[in-house]
Motif scaffolding. Structure first.
Motif, PDB file in Angstrom:
ATOM      1  N   TYR A  52       0.817  -1.206   0.000  1.00 40.39           N
ATOM      2  CA  TYR A  52       0.000   0.000   0.000  1.00 40.39           C
ATOM      3  C   TYR A  52       0.857   1.264   0.000  1.00 40.39           C
ATOM      4  CZ  TYR A  52      -4.169  -2.742   1.091  1.00 40.39           C
ATOM      5  OH  TYR A  52      -5.213  -3.629   1.053  1.00 40.39           O
ATOM      6  N   ALA A  53       2.113   1.129   0.415  1.00 39.75           N
ATOM      7  CA  ALA A  53       3.003   2.285   0.477  1.00 39.75           C
ATOM      8  C   ALA A  53       3.755   2.509  -0.822  1.00 39.75           C
ATOM      9  CB  ALA A  53       4.003   2.107   1.622  1.00 39.75           C
ATOM     10  N   ARG A  54       3.582   1.618  -1.765  1.00 40.55           N
ATOM     11  CA  ARG A  54       4.297   1.727  -3.029  1.00 40.55           C
ATOM     12  C   ARG A  54       3.942   3.032  -3.737  1.00 40.55           C
ATOM     13  NH1 ARG A  54       2.559  -2.907  -6.113  1.00 40.55           N
ATOM     14  NH2 ARG A  54       3.956  -4.078  -4.744  1.00 40.55           N
ATOM     15  N   GLY A  55       4.954   3.734  -4.155  1.00 33.77           N
ATOM     16  CA  GLY A  55       4.736   4.927  -4.954  1.00 33.77           C
ATOM     17  C   GLY A  55       4.741   6.221  -4.177  1.00 33.77           C
ATOM     18  N   TRP A  56       4.412   6.189  -2.870  1.00 35.83           N
ATOM     19  CA  TRP A  56       4.301   7.452  -2.132  1.00 35.83           C
ATOM     20  C   TRP A  56       5.103   7.480  -0.839  1.00 35.83           C
ATOM     21  CZ3 TRP A  56       2.465   7.356   2.848  1.00 35.83           C
ATOM     22  CH2 TRP A  56       1.706   6.251   3.226  1.00 35.83           C
ATOM     23  N   PHE A  57       5.355   6.327  -0.219  1.00 35.05           N
ATOM     24  CA  PHE A  57       6.004   6.366   1.086  1.00 35.05           C
ATOM     25  C   PHE A  57       7.455   6.845   0.981  1.00 35.05           C
ATOM     26  CE2 PHE A  57       7.886   4.767   5.005  1.00 35.05           C
ATOM     27  CZ  PHE A  57       6.919   5.120   5.929  1.00 35.05           C
ATOM     28  N   GLY A  58       8.165   6.403  -0.044  1.00 39.37           N
ATOM     29  CA  GLY A  58       9.521   6.878  -0.236  1.00 39.37           C
ATOM     30  C   GLY A  58       9.572   8.382  -0.427  1.00 39.37           C
ATOM     31  N   ALA A  59       8.604   8.922  -1.194  1.00 45.21           N
ATOM     32  CA  ALA A  59       8.534  10.370  -1.401  1.00 45.21           C
ATOM     33  C   ALA A  59       8.185  11.088  -0.106  1.00 45.21           C
ATOM     34  CB  ALA A  59       7.500  10.683  -2.481  1.00 45.21           C
ATOM     35  N   PHE A  60       7.354  10.475   0.718  1.00 45.98           N
ATOM     36  CA  PHE A  60       7.005  11.047   2.015  1.00 45.98           C
ATOM     37  C   PHE A  60       8.246  11.178   2.900  1.00 45.98           C
ATOM     38  CE2 PHE A  60       5.431   9.878   6.420  1.00 45.98           C
ATOM     39  CZ  PHE A  60       5.039  11.171   6.759  1.00 45.98           C
ATOM     40  N   VAL A  61       9.031  10.107   2.967  1.00 51.83           N
ATOM     41  CA  VAL A  61      10.258  10.136   3.769  1.00 51.83           C
ATOM     42  C   VAL A  61      11.229  11.179   3.222  1.00 51.83           C
ATOM     43  CG1 VAL A  61      12.294   8.786   4.415  1.00 51.83           C
ATOM     44  CG2 VAL A  61      10.012   7.763   4.572  1.00 51.83           C
ATOM     45  N   GLU A  62      11.342  11.250   1.911  1.00 54.85           N
ATOM     46  CA  GLU A  62      12.244  12.225   1.301  1.00 54.85           C
ATOM     47  C   GLU A  62      11.866  13.646   1.694  1.00 54.85           C
ATOM     48  OE1 GLU A  62      13.482  13.763  -3.185  1.00 54.85           O
ATOM     49  OE2 GLU A  62      12.485  11.829  -2.911  1.00 54.85           O
ATOM     50  N   ARG A  63      10.585  13.935   1.732  1.00 56.72           N
ATOM     51  CA  ARG A  63      10.158  15.284   2.074  1.00 56.72           C
ATOM     52  C   ARG A  63      10.353  15.591   3.556  1.00 56.72           C
ATOM     53  NH1 ARG A  63       8.865  13.821  -2.408  1.00 56.72           N
ATOM     54  NH2 ARG A  63       8.049  15.112  -4.104  1.00 56.72           N
ATOM     55  N   LEU A  64      10.280  14.559   4.393  1.00 64.29           N
ATOM     56  CA  LEU A  64      10.624  14.773   5.800  1.00 64.29           C
ATOM     57  C   LEU A  64      12.111  15.107   5.940  1.00 64.29           C
ATOM     58  CD1 LEU A  64       8.649  11.918   7.614  1.00 64.29           C
ATOM     59  CD2 LEU A  64       7.992  14.316   7.332  1.00 64.29           C
ATOM     60  N   LEU A  65      12.937  14.437   5.167  1.00 63.43           N
ATOM     61  CA  LEU A  65      14.373  14.703   5.213  1.00 63.43           C
ATOM     62  C   LEU A  65      14.704  16.091   4.661  1.00 63.43           C
ATOM     63  CD1 LEU A  65      15.603  11.187   4.072  1.00 63.43           C
ATOM     64  CD2 LEU A  65      16.038  12.224   6.297  1.00 63.43           C
ATOM     65  N   GLU A  66      13.860  16.581   3.777  1.00 62.56           N
ATOM     66  CA  GLU A  66      14.057  17.926   3.228  1.00 62.56           C
ATOM     67  C   GLU A  66      13.438  19.006   4.105  1.00 62.56           C
ATOM     68  OE1 GLU A  66      13.918  16.692  -1.532  1.00 62.56           O
ATOM     69  OE2 GLU A  66      12.139  17.471  -0.516  1.00 62.56           O
ATOM     70  N   GLY A  67      12.606  18.576   5.049  1.00 66.34           N
ATOM     71  CA  GLY A  67      11.882  19.550   5.858  1.00 66.34           C
ATOM     72  C   GLY A  67      10.827  20.288   5.066  1.00 66.34           C
ATOM     73  N   ASP A  68      10.186  19.589   4.117  1.00 64.89           N
ATOM     74  CA  ASP A  68       9.192  20.210   3.250  1.00 64.89           C
ATOM     75  C   ASP A  68       8.026  20.757   4.068  1.00 64.89           C
ATOM     76  OD1 ASP A  68       7.975  20.613   0.482  1.00 64.89           O
ATOM     77  OD2 ASP A  68       6.461  19.342   1.433  1.00 64.89           O
ATOM     78  N   ARG A  69       7.765  22.045   3.919  1.00 66.79           N
ATOM     79  CA  ARG A  69       6.764  22.713   4.750  1.00 66.79           C
ATOM     80  C   ARG A  69       5.361  22.175   4.500  1.00 66.79           C
ATOM     81  NH1 ARG A  69       6.552  29.089   4.191  1.00 66.79           N
ATOM     82  NH2 ARG A  69       6.045  28.451   2.048  1.00 66.79           N
ATOM     83  N   ASP A  70       4.995  21.922   3.246  1.00 72.86           N
ATOM     84  CA  ASP A  70       3.644  21.442   2.946  1.00 72.86           C
ATOM     85  C   ASP A  70       3.399  20.055   3.526  1.00 72.86           C
ATOM     86  OD1 ASP A  70       2.833  23.727   1.479  1.00 72.86           O
ATOM     87  OD2 ASP A  70       3.970  23.020  -0.256  1.00 72.86           O
ATOM     88  N   THR A  71       4.409  19.193   3.476  1.00 72.21           N
ATOM     89  CA  THR A  71       4.266  17.854   4.051  1.00 72.21           C
ATOM     90  C   THR A  71       4.152  17.930   5.565  1.00 72.21           C
ATOM     91  OG1 THR A  71       5.523  16.894   2.227  1.00 72.21           O
ATOM     92  CG2 THR A  71       5.318  15.574   4.234  1.00 72.21           C
TER      93      THR A  71
END
Length: 490
Positions: free
Chosen positions: A397-416
């Motif tokens: 169920y995490a395929r396609g989006w979970f990796g991007a979610f983690v990446e944005r946490l590592l970037e400190g993405d404000r919208d995420t």
């Protein structure tokens, strides 16, 4: 023709329309607040990437023609403004054709969102809102006699929602037939509410009565919707009360509230209000349009009916890209064990597996800290929280989006980060992020009094190893479970 209208349902129509407008408002506000992180240009599943590979005929949407975050924000805000206007009754102040256009606009805008929303919009209540919203276009304003055929189509929709949910249960998990599913459901449902803990601890005989009453409501009462009054009204009221019980016991977005609105459209309020006010007769062009829509819905009902009668019934599926007539259902299976994913970060240069430097991100709705009481969010839909529940069922169920979610946490993405309740790294993003799988269970009465904790959690395994921006790490890619859209909950 006199039979074309049903003046006694003028108040039922008014209540239904205002309730639907309120649901539209919640849906568009949620879309406006969450879209950038989920499907925006830099989102986890960007719309431009989706429209580049999916043609218009498969997913008709305004955003197939052009997409930008600004355009999406304008569409969502326009939809919200339309909902406010409808909630205030502006459609009644316009000519009939203009009022119909005012109802049509939010349907077109929300269809455009759902058809590019991908995983984040793969829930059954999205199609339910679209199907309901399409029928509402043809109900007419308060000073026009309600068309009987459209009221019939609303009952037909309510029938499929309830009967489909009942059938999928009886054909699915054996615990529904044994009347034992509620021994687990309140604990393992996607997003518990503030009363779910107490519902879980009701005596087991009460759970048996709940399940039996649910079967009667979903498998027997829907047929009474097509009987004379006051029987149909009584059946509809019981359905509405049952939905309120579900509202109290969990968070299921606007599914329950929209079902209540559909049920109220079948209630004859004449015994309470007296004779209806003087209502105008509809013009001929309007009658012809209602006939055409009725014929269209009946033709499109073939595949949903065939699905209802099939032993391989699927739930929450759309059979046309406009979501005009759909299949519904929920909880064909009920989990016995609750798993949750805890997402943690650290700013240490060399992370230690059990080091104290790991700090957990907090989510708004999904269980996290054991001592935090679940909150009530429905009818607002926390899309990331829901998908985290699905991901805990299976990494697929995490395929396609979970990796991007983690990446944005590592970037400190404000919208995420806006999608989260608590960011443990307010000054700078972490160096590493990991995800761990825990088993959650409700505490007992004694444990709650002694510790103040609503949950007890036990570590199960690693879901995602410590990951940083210079590495790519994805959760395992295997599962034989249905897609999230097939597991949406009722």
């Amino acid at each position: 023709m006199e039979w074309f209208t049903a003046p006694d349902y003028w108040l039922a129509r008014l209540v239904f329309q205002r309730a639907l407008a309120a649901v539209y408002l919640v849906a568009f506000v949620g879309a406006a607040l969450q879209f950038r992180a989920l499907i925006g240009e830099r989102g986890m599943l960007p719309v431009p990437r989706f429209t580049a590979r999916v043609p218009f005929r498969r997913a008709p949407s305004l955003f197939q023609l052009r997409y930008s975050d600004r355009l999406f924000a304008v569409a969502a805000c326009t939809g919200a403004l339309c909902a406010v206007a409808l909630l205030a009754g502006l459609d009644a102040e316009l000519p009939l054709w203009a009022g119909m256009l005012l109802w049509l606009l939010p349907w077109l805008l929300y269809l455009s969102i759902v058809n590019v929303g991908q995983t984040w919009y793969g829930f059954g209540w999205e199609s339910l809102l679209l199907e309901t919203g399409f029928l509402a276009v043809f109900l007419g304003p308060h000073d026009l006699a309600p068309p009987l055929l459209v009221l019939f189509l609303l009952r037909w929709l309510l029938f499929r929602v309830e009967f489909g949910a009942g059938l999928i249960k009886m054909r699915g998990d054996a615990c529904w037939r044994k009347l034992t599913c509620l021994d687990y459901h309140h604990e393992t449902q996607p997003m518990p509410g503030p009363l779910s803990w107490f519902f879980h601890h009701l005596p087991k005989p009460v759970h048996r009565v709940e399940v039996a009453a649910n079967h009667a409501t979903q498998l027997l009462l829907p047929f009474l919707l097509f009987t004379p009054q006051p029987v149909a009204s009584c059946a509809a009221v019981v359905m509405a009360v049952t939905q309120l019980w579900l509202v109290l016991s969990g968070n299921f977005s606007w599914l329950n509230w929209l079902t209540i609105a559909l049920a109220l459209s079948a209630v004859d309020f004449t015994p309470l209000t007296g004779a209806p006010p003087a209502l105008a007769e509809p013009p001929l062009w309007y009658e012809l349009m209602v006939y055409a829509v009725t014929a269209l819905v009946l033709v499109l009902s073939y595949r949903p009916v065939r699905n209802l009668l099939s032993r391989r019934q699927v739930m929450n599926s759309s059979f046309d890209p406009l979501h005009l007539v759909n299949s519904y259902g929920a909880f064909g299976s009920v989990g016995r064990i609750r798993h949750e994913i805890a997402v943690e970060g650290t700013d240490e240069p060399v992370p230690l597996p059990d080091g104290a430097a790991w700090k957990e991100y907090g989510f708004h709705g999904k269980p996290g800290e054991p001592g935090r009481m679940p909150r009530q969010f429905a009818p607002y839909h926390l899309r990331l929280d829901w998908m985290m529940w699905f991901a805990a069922l299976s990494p697929a169920y995490a395929r396609g989006w979970f990796g991007a979610f983690v990446e944005r946490l590592l970037e400190g993405d404000r919208d995420t980060l806006k999608l989260l309740r608590h960011n443990p790294f307010p000054d700078a993003p972490p160096r590493f992020v990991r995800a761990r799988l825990y088993r959650y269970r409700y505490t007992t009465w004694g444990e709650l009094r002694a510790t103040g904790a609503w949950w007890d959690r036990t570590y199960v395994r690693e879901f995602l190893p410590p990951t940083r921006l210079t590495t790519t790490s994805q959760p395992p890619q295997h599962s034989d479970r249905p897609s999230p859209s097939q597991s949406s909950d009722h």
